[in-house]
Design a protein around this motif. Structure first.
Motif, PDB file in Angstrom:
ATOM      1  N   VAL A 312       0.866  -1.168   0.000  1.00 37.53           N
ATOM      2  CA  VAL A 312       0.000   0.000   0.000  1.00 37.53           C
ATOM      3  C   VAL A 312       0.905   1.221   0.000  1.00 37.53           C
ATOM      4  CG1 VAL A 312      -1.652   1.377   1.313  1.00 37.53           C
ATOM      5  CG2 VAL A 312      -1.959  -1.102   1.139  1.00 37.53           C
ATOM      6  N   LEU A 313       0.741   2.059  -1.007  1.00 34.77           N
ATOM      7  CA  LEU A 313       1.594   3.235  -1.139  1.00 34.77           C
ATOM      8  C   LEU A 313       0.748   4.490  -0.979  1.00 34.77           C
ATOM      9  CD1 LEU A 313       4.454   3.728  -3.676  1.00 34.77           C
ATOM     10  CD2 LEU A 313       2.781   5.557  -3.346  1.00 34.77           C
ATOM     11  N   HIS A 314       1.194   5.395  -0.120  1.00 38.42           N
ATOM     12  CA  HIS A 314       0.528   6.687   0.044  1.00 38.42           C
ATOM     13  C   HIS A 314       1.312   7.739  -0.730  1.00 38.42           C
ATOM     14  CE1 HIS A 314      -1.700   4.778   3.353  1.00 38.42           C
ATOM     15  NE2 HIS A 314      -2.577   5.752   3.164  1.00 38.42           N
ATOM     16  N   PHE A 315       0.681   8.271  -1.773  1.00 41.89           N
ATOM     17  CA  PHE A 315       1.317   9.294  -2.584  1.00 41.89           C
ATOM     18  C   PHE A 315       1.179  10.671  -1.921  1.00 41.89           C
ATOM     19  CE2 PHE A 315       1.818  12.103  -6.260  1.00 41.89           C
ATOM     20  CZ  PHE A 315       2.869  11.494  -6.936  1.00 41.89           C
ATOM     21  N   ASP A 316       0.134  10.833  -1.108  1.00 42.38           N
ATOM     22  CA  ASP A 316      -0.103  12.062  -0.347  1.00 42.38           C
ATOM     23  C   ASP A 316      -0.255  11.706   1.129  1.00 42.38           C
ATOM     24  OD1 ASP A 316      -0.252  13.820  -2.626  1.00 42.38           O
ATOM     25  OD2 ASP A 316      -2.205  12.940  -3.046  1.00 42.38           O
ATOM     26  N   LEU A 317      -0.014  12.676   1.986  1.00 39.48           N
ATOM     27  CA  LEU A 317      -0.133  12.437   3.426  1.00 39.48           C
ATOM     28  C   LEU A 317      -1.603  12.289   3.819  1.00 39.48           C
ATOM     29  CD1 LEU A 317       2.372  14.928   5.120  1.00 39.48           C
ATOM     30  CD2 LEU A 317       2.640  12.468   4.780  1.00 39.48           C
ATOM     31  N   PRO A 318      -1.960  11.232   4.544  1.00 39.51           N
ATOM     32  CA  PRO A 318      -3.308  11.138   5.106  1.00 39.51           C
ATOM     33  C   PRO A 318      -3.501  12.237   6.151  1.00 39.51           C
ATOM     34  CG  PRO A 318      -2.177   9.011   5.168  1.00 39.51           C
ATOM     35  CD  PRO A 318      -1.148  10.044   4.851  1.00 39.51           C
ATOM     36  N   GLY A 319      -4.756  12.514   6.483  1.00 39.06           N
ATOM     37  CA  GLY A 319      -5.032  13.572   7.443  1.00 39.06           C
ATOM     38  C   GLY A 319      -4.782  13.192   8.881  1.00 39.06           C
ATOM     39  N   SER A 320      -4.668  11.901   9.158  1.00 43.64           N
ATOM     40  CA  SER A 320      -4.467  11.452  10.538  1.00 43.64           C
ATOM     41  C   SER A 320      -3.836  10.069  10.541  1.00 43.64           C
ATOM     42  CB  SER A 320      -5.804  11.403  11.287  1.00 43.64           C
ATOM     43  OG  SER A 320      -6.622  10.359  10.761  1.00 43.64           O
ATOM     44  N   LEU A 321      -3.309   9.703  11.703  1.00 44.47           N
ATOM     45  CA  LEU A 321      -2.739   8.359  11.841  1.00 44.47           C
ATOM     46  C   LEU A 321      -3.831   7.301  11.821  1.00 44.47           C
ATOM     47  CD1 LEU A 321       0.070   8.988  14.487  1.00 44.47           C
ATOM     48  CD2 LEU A 321       0.362   8.380  12.079  1.00 44.47           C
ATOM     49  N   GLU A 322      -5.049   7.657  12.238  1.00 47.32           N
ATOM     50  CA  GLU A 322      -6.159   6.703  12.140  1.00 47.32           C
ATOM     51  C   GLU A 322      -6.409   6.329  10.674  1.00 47.32           C
ATOM     52  OE1 GLU A 322      -7.226   9.099  15.906  1.00 47.32           O
ATOM     53  OE2 GLU A 322      -6.253   9.459  13.979  1.00 47.32           O
ATOM     54  N   GLU A 323      -6.487   7.351   9.819  1.00 47.01           N
ATOM     55  CA  GLU A 323      -6.691   7.083   8.395  1.00 47.01           C
ATOM     56  C   GLU A 323      -5.532   6.267   7.830  1.00 47.01           C
ATOM     57  OE1 GLU A 323      -7.801  10.419   5.859  1.00 47.01           O
ATOM     58  OE2 GLU A 323      -8.360  11.523   7.669  1.00 47.01           O
ATOM     59  N   TYR A 324      -4.321   6.667   8.174  1.00 40.68           N
ATOM     60  CA  TYR A 324      -3.146   5.962   7.652  1.00 40.68           C
ATOM     61  C   TYR A 324      -3.149   4.501   8.082  1.00 40.68           C
ATOM     62  CZ  TYR A 324       1.657   4.389   7.120  1.00 40.68           C
ATOM     63  OH  TYR A 324       2.765   3.660   6.789  1.00 40.68           O
ATOM     64  N   TYR A 325      -3.439   4.244   9.351  1.00 42.10           N
ATOM     65  CA  TYR A 325      -3.412   2.874   9.871  1.00 42.10           C
ATOM     66  C   TYR A 325      -4.464   2.011   9.171  1.00 42.10           C
ATOM     67  CZ  TYR A 325      -3.658  -1.008  13.167  1.00 42.10           C
ATOM     68  OH  TYR A 325      -3.651  -2.260  13.730  1.00 42.10           O
ATOM     69  N   GLN A 326      -5.655   2.580   8.976  1.00 40.19           N
ATOM     70  CA  GLN A 326      -6.713   1.802   8.316  1.00 40.19           C
ATOM     71  C   GLN A 326      -6.340   1.484   6.870  1.00 40.19           C
ATOM     72  OE1 GLN A 326     -10.769   2.250   8.595  1.00 40.19           O
ATOM     73  NE2 GLN A 326     -10.854   2.815  10.752  1.00 40.19           N
ATOM     74  N   GLU A 327      -5.824   2.468   6.154  1.00 44.90           N
ATOM     75  CA  GLU A 327      -5.499   2.258   4.740  1.00 44.90           C
ATOM     76  C   GLU A 327      -4.277   1.371   4.579  1.00 44.90           C
ATOM     77  OE1 GLU A 327      -7.400   6.617   3.676  1.00 44.90           O
ATOM     78  OE2 GLU A 327      -5.239   6.293   3.457  1.00 44.90           O
ATOM     79  N   ALA A 328      -3.229   1.627   5.364  1.00 42.83           N
ATOM     80  CA  ALA A 328      -2.030   0.785   5.298  1.00 42.83           C
ATOM     81  C   ALA A 328      -2.366  -0.649   5.704  1.00 42.83           C
ATOM     82  CB  ALA A 328      -0.937   1.350   6.197  1.00 42.83           C
ATOM     83  N   GLY A 329      -3.336  -0.788   6.617  1.00 39.14           N
ATOM     84  CA  GLY A 329      -3.705  -2.117   7.108  1.00 39.14           C
ATOM     85  C   GLY A 329      -4.386  -2.996   6.093  1.00 39.14           C
ATOM     86  N   ARG A 330      -4.660  -2.480   4.906  1.00 42.76           N
ATOM     87  CA  ARG A 330      -5.226  -3.322   3.849  1.00 42.76           C
ATOM     88  C   ARG A 330      -4.161  -4.166   3.172  1.00 42.76           C
ATOM     89  NH1 ARG A 330      -8.839   1.826   2.790  1.00 42.76           N
ATOM     90  NH2 ARG A 330     -10.412   1.309   4.354  1.00 42.76           N
ATOM     91  N   ALA A 331      -2.920  -3.971   3.558  1.00 36.21           N
ATOM     92  CA  ALA A 331      -1.823  -4.796   3.032  1.00 36.21           C
ATOM     93  C   ALA A 331      -1.604  -6.008   3.934  1.00 36.21           C
ATOM     94  CB  ALA A 331      -0.537  -3.975   2.963  1.00 36.21           C
ATOM     95  N   GLY A 332      -1.207  -7.104   3.327  1.00 34.64           N
ATOM     96  CA  GLY A 332      -0.734  -8.271   4.068  1.00 34.64           C
ATOM     97  C   GLY A 332      -1.732  -8.947   4.970  1.00 34.64           C
ATOM     98  N   ARG A 333      -3.006  -8.983   4.580  1.00 33.26           N
ATOM     99  CA  ARG A 333      -3.983  -9.647   5.449  1.00 33.26           C
ATOM    100  C   ARG A 333      -3.826 -11.156   5.461  1.00 33.26           C
ATOM    101  NH1 ARG A 333      -9.646  -6.357   4.282  1.00 33.26           N
ATOM    102  NH2 ARG A 333      -8.892  -4.297   4.916  1.00 33.26           N
ATOM    103  N   ASP A 334      -3.032 -11.690   4.530  1.00 37.22           N
ATOM    104  CA  ASP A 334      -2.760 -13.127   4.539  1.00 37.22           C
ATOM    105  C   ASP A 334      -1.642 -13.488   5.500  1.00 37.22           C
ATOM    106  OD1 ASP A 334      -0.651 -11.992   3.179  1.00 37.22           O
ATOM    107  OD2 ASP A 334      -1.008 -13.045   1.291  1.00 37.22           O
ATOM    108  N   GLY A 335      -1.097 -12.503   6.214  1.00 33.64           N
ATOM    109  CA  GLY A 335      -0.035 -12.762   7.183  1.00 33.64           C
ATOM    110  C   GLY A 335       1.354 -12.779   6.590  1.00 33.64           C
TER     111      GLY A 335
END
Length: 639
Positions: A312-335
């Motif tokens: 998961v790549l962020h090209f722009d800064l998210p507005g908060s760490l909550e947003e970043y954590y949720q979006e980044a957390g879509r990576a690697g759900r298979d462990g």
């Protein structure tokens, strides 16, 4: 999954166990971590606050108990598109579920609420605004409610990053059904927000069940880069598997997707300005692996459980760490190991602060937009309350020469103070409902033979047209009639004009509902203290985001600390940890493997001798995670 058809009869399922329900309807033999604990808490009648990471399976935590308990489970959710998706998935599994949200036809709402009282509906999804309506209140009072599940529960808290005033209506359920347990669910909430959720929902000695915010398979990598476009291409060219790229603007999704596509990488854009049909197609191609990379705005990925996202790549800064954590957390759900890459340049930091200020417009701007909306829909003083309109955003902006971003923030401000309600753009399929009696219909067909074949085609191909609005597709009807789709639309419109049927054409536009009667400008009131508080909190979250990207603390440690979880051990995988220690990282290996591959000897030899053993160990992990292929003495990326 078992092949027998599941039953929704409570008498048939109450004797079963959570595990048997999970296997029967979802086909899974066991629950994920903490799901069973949450379900057992709910089944014991206790209130529960559950914090599970993105992809942790929150929905199962109320869907399984709903099938084991007698009555209807009310699910409060702010996201119409997700409600509709979940209901469709449940119905496909043979589970009786429905959804009600603003903008629906009153006859649909009436039918669904009645079915919840007299029928076999097990889950009813509601937007929080619906709890304000007298119709919903009267019917919910008569329902047998088994559980109230509050999804995205951080929206309850004024300290949360996505506060929704309409969520405060949920507490009415305590008055209507005082003995019903509450289950509040969220993926990311600080300790302050957690306590606020408990207080606002008046939860009674709740069990607080939460997983660690730590995701050991994720590498958080933050790179200050002036040329983010080129860096993005470099990263995509090296990392295998499915990928997501998040940006803050619709135009940038299209620009970036085109640039990536020109370099031979299958990539598509996704944003709310696209039609519902096109968004669905992009999403399906990505889920199926046809498209490897999607460049998208923040909404993409919600409710999608794709396990094999490698980056998961962020090209722009998210507005908060909550947003970043949720979006980044879509990576690697298979462990398996995955990479969360955030790119920024120094100009991004002041822009982030500026975005926070602009998100909460001044009162004169809110008044101007309110006046423009009322003028656009010809709403007179004292009128408009409860009326819903399609919002052609582009047409509205052009008519009043408005800036799109500023206008959107003003709409949110008007919604926050209860003047309007803005529903997200979702696809509303065409519906038909026969209003004429059988006798009237026969007479009409006899008198209007040119429409007899169309009416017969409708009745033969769609069941229940006399009972409730039924979804249709004009293109399918046109094929059956061997005519043009526009001709079918015209004929259906004429039938509706003649009072034979109700015809609501498909619609992809957002909808706006006026929640109060129109008042003169001087009588518009706003909670200025709330606006200031929310603006200050947004600025505080932005400062945490800036510290996260520009500081020298282990990325994972900083995230965990922000969410109230302390650890003394650095993660060892983020860019900060790698810069502070000697050793080798996953991406250091992957970035040294060219598209044509490299010999094992040459790859290992590119590292210092003291790192050779660690390189071999990491290569073994990368091979197990299917990120690389070891073919004899060659190492290749597994694209």
């Amino acid at each position: 999954m078992q092949s027998n058809e599941p039953s929704t009869n409570p008498a048939n399922v109450n004797s079963q166990t959570p595990e048997s329900i999970l296997l029967r309807y979802w086909g899974y033999p066991a629950f994920r971590p903490l799901q069973k604990d949450i379900i057992e808490s709910v089944l014991s009648g206790k209130d529960c606050l559950a914090l599970l990471p993105t992809g942790g399976g929150k929905s199962v935590c109320y869907q399984v108990p709903a099938l084991l308990m007698d009555g209807v489970c009310l699910v409060i959710s702010p996201l119409i598109a997700l409600m509709r998706d979940q209901v469709q998935q449940l119905q496909a599994r043979g589970i009786a579920a429905e959804a009600i949200y603003s903008g629906m036809h009153i006859s649909d709402i009436d039918r669904i609420l009645d079915n919840c009282i007299y029928g076999k509906i097990k889950l009813l999804y509601l937007s929080p605004e619906r709890l304000s309506s007298k119709l919903a209140e009267q019917r919910i009072l008569r329902m047998k409610i088994s559980l109230v599940a509050v999804d995205e529960a951080h929206c309850v808290s004024q300290w949360g990053y996505d506060f929704r005033p309409s969520y405060l209506e949920i507490i009415k359920m305590r008055e209507w059904h005082s003995d019903v347990p509450f289950l509040a669910l969220t993926a990311s909430a600080t300790t302050t927000v957690q306590q606020d959720i408990v207080n606002v929902l008046e939860m009674r000695s709740p069990e607080i069940i939460k997983s660690s915010f730590r995701r050991p398979n994720l590498s958080y990598l933050v790179y200050p880069r002036e040329d983010k476009w080129q860096r993005t291409l470099d990263i995509l060219g090296k990392l295998p598997g499915s990928k997501l790229i998040y940006t803050r603007s619709r135009s940038k999704t299209t620009q970036l997707a085109k640039l990536i596509g020109k370099h031979g990488i299958r990539c598509e854009a996704y944003h709310a300005g696209m039609s519902s049909k096109l968004r669905h197609q992009v999403q399906e191609r990505w889920i199926e692996g046809v498209t490897g990379t999607v460049v998208c705005t923040t909404a993409f990925g919600m409710g999608i459980d794709k396990p094999d996202v490698r980056a998961v790549l962020h090209f722009d800064l998210p507005g908060s760490l909550e947003e970043y954590y949720q979006e980044a957390g879509r990576a690697g759900r298979d462990g398996k190991c995955a990479f969360c890459v955030l790119l920024y340049d120094q100009s991004d930091l002041p822009r982030l602060q500026e975005r926070c200020v602009k998100a909460y417009p001044d009162i004169p701007d809110l008044i101007y937009l309110y006046r423009a909306l009322c003028g656009h829909y010809s709403i007179v003083i004292g009128g408009g309350v409860g009326e819903t309109y399609d919002l052609n955003f582009r047409e509205f902006l052009t008519k009043y020469q408005l800036d799109p971003v500023h206008t959107y923030h003003c709409l949110q401000g008007l919604e926050r103070d209860g003047w309007i309600m803005l529903n997200e753009a979702v696809h509303h399929p065409s519906t038909v409902f026969v209003e004429a009696s059988h006798e009237e219909l026969n007479d009409y067909q006899f008198e209007n033979p040119q429409r007899d074949y169309l009416l017969k085609t409708l009745l033969r191909n769609y069941e229940g047209l006399f009972l409730e609005p039924v979804r249709i597709r004009e293109s399918d009807i046109a094929k059956l009639l061997k005519t043009k789709e526009n001709d079918v639309v015209e004929e259906l419109t004429l039938l509706a004009r003649d009072g034979i049927l109700s015809y609501v054409p498909a619609n992809d536009m957002p909808r706006i509902t006026f929640m109060r009667e129109r008042v003169e400008d001087r009588n518009l009131t706003f909670d200025t203290a709330l606006i200031e508080r929310l603006r200050d909190q947004a600025l505080s979250r932005a400062r945490h985001m800036a510290t996260f990207v520009s500081g020298d603390t282990c990325r994972e440690q900083y995230l965990l600390s922000y969410f109230g979880e302390q650890t003394s051990e650095p993660c060892g995988n983020c860019d900060i940890c790698r810069s502070k220690r000697k050793g080798v990282s996953y991406d250091a290996i992957l970035l040294r493997i060219p598209d044509a591959g490299i010999s094992l000897k040459e790859l290992i030899g590119s590292f210092s001798a003291s790192d050779h053993k660690e390189v071999r160990d990491l290569l073994s992990i990368l091979e197990t995670d299917e990120l690389i292929k070891l073919d004899l003495d060659m190492v290749k990326l597994n694209k």
